[in-house]
Design a protein around this motif. Sequence first.
Motif, PDB file in Angstrom:
ATOM      1  N   MET A   1     -39.499   1.447   8.129  1.00  0.00           N
ATOM      2  CA  MET A   1     -38.256   1.550   8.877  1.00  0.00           C
ATOM      3  C   MET A   1     -37.034   1.270   7.998  1.00  0.00           C
ATOM      4  SD  MET A   1     -36.989  -0.632  12.166  1.00  0.00           S
ATOM      5  CE  MET A   1     -35.444  -0.229  12.975  1.00  0.00           C
ATOM      6  N   GLU A  32     -41.731  -0.516  11.139  1.00  0.00           N
ATOM      7  CA  GLU A  32     -41.366  -0.425  12.550  1.00  0.00           C
ATOM      8  C   GLU A  32     -42.225  -1.380  13.378  1.00  0.00           C
ATOM      9  OE1 GLU A  32     -40.248   3.052  15.797  1.00  0.00           O
ATOM     10  OE2 GLU A  32     -41.607   3.512  14.138  1.00  0.00           O
ATOM     11  N   ASP A 145     -33.281  -2.003  17.949  1.00  0.00           N
ATOM     12  CA  ASP A 145     -34.377  -1.489  17.126  1.00  0.00           C
ATOM     13  C   ASP A 145     -34.723  -2.507  16.046  1.00  0.00           C
ATOM     14  OD1 ASP A 145     -34.422   1.170  18.355  1.00  0.00           O
ATOM     15  OD2 ASP A 145     -32.486   1.441  17.366  1.00  0.00           O
TER      16      ASP A 145
END
Length: 232
Positions: A1, A32, A145
């Motif tokens: 990520m 992630e 996120d």
Amino acid sequence: MIDIHIERKAFAASGRAASHTAIAGLELHLAEHEFVCLVGPSGCGKTTLLNLIAGLERDFEGHIQFHKTNTPRLGYVFQEPRLLPWRTVRENLALALPADVEPALLDKLLEIAGLTAFQHTYPTRLSLGMSRRVALVRAFAARPDLLLMDEPFVSLDAPTAARMRQLLQDLWQRRPHTVLFVTHDLREALELGDRIVFLSPPPARVIREMTPPPRPRDRDTLERLYRRIRGD
């Protein structure tokens, strides 16, 4: 990520303070939905690294690359709760709620955190532990996120800190996302992290990484691992 390469981050001389290189030659990758704990001595550049990732500090040599079409939505939990004293608990949370998220999410988060009865209370009437609960819920209300956490439980007594760690895990497991959690407490890192990254004294760089046992983790296993790492 996220790929992080900090060739050098320095602070210029100011007054009687000499120039200071906080970070040099630091490489870090965050996957992630990974929960990464960052451990290092006081003053080694942990907070500076979070500020670089968040874009609060931009003067450095290197790059921070987000592997998504758009820049990820960020949440940041600071060492202090930083609640607006003229707004109630619910109003503080509502400020963080993205436009594309239903307001009903606040009711759910308030319930999970045990704050429903205090939602119309002003921050000055809350204990430190409760204020930290509000700050944590505010970060999750933003639906991040990437969540950056800078020693958020450092000044709490042991029982309150334990409850906060459990609340953090409950919230994160309900909605997994990438977390970078700064702490100087190795036991805390062993309890929370999918991966633990150890930093050197300044200028900070990664000197070691380790992976704790799979969840759920019992206290005896974590204590044995803690003692082995410490060499006791």
